[in-house]
Write a protein that holds these residues in place. Sequence first.
Motif, mmCIF file in Angstrom:
data_model
loop_
_atom_site.group_PDB
_atom_site.id
_atom_site.type_symbol
_atom_site.label_atom_id
_atom_site.label_comp_id
_atom_site.label_asym_id
_atom_site.label_seq_id
_atom_site.Cartn_x
_atom_site.Cartn_y
_atom_site.Cartn_z
ATOM 1 N N SER A 84 34.185 6.241 13.248
ATOM 2 C CA SER A 84 34.607 5.349 12.164
ATOM 3 C C SER A 84 33.706 5.524 10.945
ATOM 4 C CB SER A 84 34.564 3.892 12.650
ATOM 5 O OG SER A 84 34.908 2.999 11.627
ATOM 6 N N ALA A 97 41.451 2.824 17.536
ATOM 7 C CA ALA A 97 40.340 3.612 16.992
ATOM 8 C C ALA A 97 40.414 5.045 17.498
ATOM 9 C CB ALA A 97 39.005 2.973 17.379
ATOM 10 N N ARG A 98 40.690 5.200 18.775
ATOM 11 C CA ARG A 98 40.818 6.548 19.351
ATOM 12 C C ARG A 98 41.939 7.314 18.670
ATOM 13 N NH1 ARG A 98 44.396 8.057 22.748
ATOM 14 N NH2 ARG A 98 44.748 5.970 23.537
ATOM 15 N N LEU A 123 33.171 5.820 19.230
ATOM 16 C CA LEU A 123 34.221 5.336 18.330
ATOM 17 C C LEU A 123 33.626 4.799 17.027
ATOM 18 C CD1 LEU A 123 36.540 3.611 20.951
ATOM 19 C CD2 LEU A 123 36.953 5.771 19.750
ATOM 20 N N MET A 141 40.172 -0.450 20.769
ATOM 21 C CA MET A 141 39.627 0.864 21.108
ATOM 22 C C MET A 141 40.734 1.916 21.070
ATOM 23 S SD MET A 141 36.957 0.023 24.199
ATOM 24 C CE MET A 141 36.452 1.714 24.419
ATOM 25 N N ASP A 144 32.049 3.090 23.152
ATOM 26 C CA ASP A 144 32.062 2.280 21.929
ATOM 27 C C ASP A 144 31.290 2.980 20.814
ATOM 28 O OD1 ASP A 144 33.449 0.320 23.309
ATOM 29 O OD2 ASP A 144 31.698 -0.975 23.600
#
Length: 134
Positions: free
Chosen positions: A79, A98-99, A75, A95, A72
């Motif tokens: 960001s 985001a990845r 990520l 997730m 987390d």
Amino acid sequence: MTAAYDPQTLCLALLHADAEAAVVDILKRAGLWDEAELWRDLGDEPENYSTVGNQQSRAEQALVEKLVNAVDTKLIAASVGAGVDPEGPEAPATMRKAREQFFGDQLNDLNTLSRSITVAATGAKSPQHMSLRI
């Protein structure tokens, strides 16, 4: 802080401390341990033990939770590094998204992302006294 500890030196000394007593010793030598005005409650909430104390009851589960938190964190850092507020409306909703958004083709699955996280065990060899760094 004493002249013996600039912030980088202090950070590295704390990073390499393998026991609570070593942390206290480092902070005392830096002139920080007994300075109450330098310390504040986590989240500025005096009754915040429920947040800190809310850990898994078994060591194995607690370690797994920390590793998931490390993913987390990677990520969230990606960001922020991309100028996207992780809590904002333009932030990816999952997730996986985001990845894909922040790592693209660099990582073809979440396992690859998790392999970029290291666990190091140092200090005493007994499980009760070892120090784990993630």
